[in-house]
Write a protein that holds these residues in place. Structure first.
Motif, mmCIF file in Angstrom:
data_model
loop_
_atom_site.group_PDB
_atom_site.id
_atom_site.type_symbol
_atom_site.label_atom_id
_atom_site.label_comp_id
_atom_site.label_asym_id
_atom_site.label_seq_id
_atom_site.Cartn_x
_atom_site.Cartn_y
_atom_site.Cartn_z
ATOM 1 N N LEU A 244 0.467 1.209 2.985
ATOM 2 C CA LEU A 244 -0.919 0.859 2.665
ATOM 3 C C LEU A 244 -1.448 1.695 1.507
ATOM 4 O O LEU A 244 -2.161 1.192 0.634
ATOM 5 C CB LEU A 244 -1.794 1.044 3.903
ATOM 6 N N ALA B 19 0.740 -6.768 2.772
ATOM 7 C CA ALA B 19 -0.375 -6.415 1.899
ATOM 8 C C ALA B 19 -1.390 -7.561 1.819
ATOM 9 O O ALA B 19 -2.602 -7.335 1.892
ATOM 10 C CB ALA B 19 0.135 -6.052 0.509
ATOM 11 N N HIS C 7 -0.148 0.414 -1.774
ATOM 12 C CA HIS C 7 -0.829 -0.812 -2.216
ATOM 13 C C HIS C 7 -2.320 -0.599 -2.438
ATOM 14 O O HIS C 7 -3.058 -1.568 -2.646
ATOM 15 C CB HIS C 7 -0.617 -1.925 -1.184
ATOM 16 N N LEU D 128 -4.727 0.199 -0.387
ATOM 17 C CA LEU D 128 -5.508 -0.535 0.612
ATOM 18 C C LEU D 128 -6.284 0.393 1.552
ATOM 19 O O LEU D 128 -7.070 -0.087 2.365
ATOM 20 C CB LEU D 128 -4.585 -1.433 1.447
ATOM 21 N N ARG E 147 -5.253 -7.459 3.159
ATOM 22 C CA ARG E 147 -6.370 -7.791 2.266
ATOM 23 C C ARG E 147 -7.274 -8.850 2.895
ATOM 24 O O ARG E 147 -8.499 -8.788 2.781
ATOM 25 C CB ARG E 147 -5.847 -8.276 0.912
#
Length: 211
Positions: free
Chosen positions: A143, A117, A146, A148, A121
């Motif tokens: 993903l 993660a 999280h 994202l 990022r």
């Protein structure tokens, strides 16, 4: 960079072995190649345009190995130099999430073996247009968990495969999706573009009827 996922699934959510009978036989899967007979020219043009706008690619280990064998290190991929998908995959950076891969043979590959993660990022914070994830179901789920994923593209094929690994298992985190675009190809592949929108809203419990 924004993070976009593109996944090919059957109506019953199967994503395993779409490209051919021997692509992925894990778990005794014997129905591979279900997508190609339905992958028409319009679907191909759409997917090619998606690949061409990528600045980098992110894969799970299994999908990376399939793609490397088809587009990168295999002889078939070497013959596809003018193909827009081949050009994109072989000229742009590739990242693979793996704790076991140590010596990738596909040029331009970086292994992400630590905090996934956090690494993603950092990639998203870099300048550029789009970091793309193709296939890689387990990675897509991580993903999404999280938060994202910025955009999610699903190509749904009009077939019920009846067995195989599905994009979403029986349990997992919930995610609301806003529909951005939708279309259908002549052979019935439906293309939906979504943007994750936090958690879904659920209807409240109905009051108990009066006795």
């Amino acid at each position: 960079m924004r993070l976009t996922t593109l996944t090919n699934v059957s109506v019953d959510g199967v994503m395993q072995g779409l490209g051919g009978p021997d692509e992925d036989r894990r778990g005794g899967f014997g129905r591979g190649g279900w997508a190609l007979p339905l992958f028409d020219d319009e679907a191909e043009r759409f997917v090619s345009r998606v690949y061409q706008r990528a600045d980098a690619f992110l894969f799970g280990r299994r999908t990376y190995e399939i793609f490397a064998g088809s587009w990168g290190t295999g002889s078939w991929g070497a013959d596809q130099g003018d193909n827009p998908i081949s050009r994109a995959l072989n000229t742009r950076p590739k990242y693979v999430a793996s704790t076991t891969l140590t010596a990738p043979r596909w040029a331009g590959t970086t292994v992400l073996s630590g905090d996934l993660a956090g690494a993603v990022r950092e990639l998203k914070a870099e300048p550029g247009g789009e970091l793309q994830v193709h296939g890689s179901g387990r990675l897509v789920r991580r993903l999404l968990a999280h938060r994202l994923v910025d955009e999610m593209i699903l190509l749904t094929y009009p077939v019920v495969v009846g067995q195989g690994t599905r994009l979403f298992p029986g349990t997992g985190p919930d995610t609301a999706l806003d529909l951005v675009d939708s279309r259908a190809t002549p052979k019935g592949v439906t293309i939906h573009v979504y943007r994750p929108a936090g958690r879904p809203e659920y209807a409240p419990a109905m009051p108990a009827p009066n006795p």
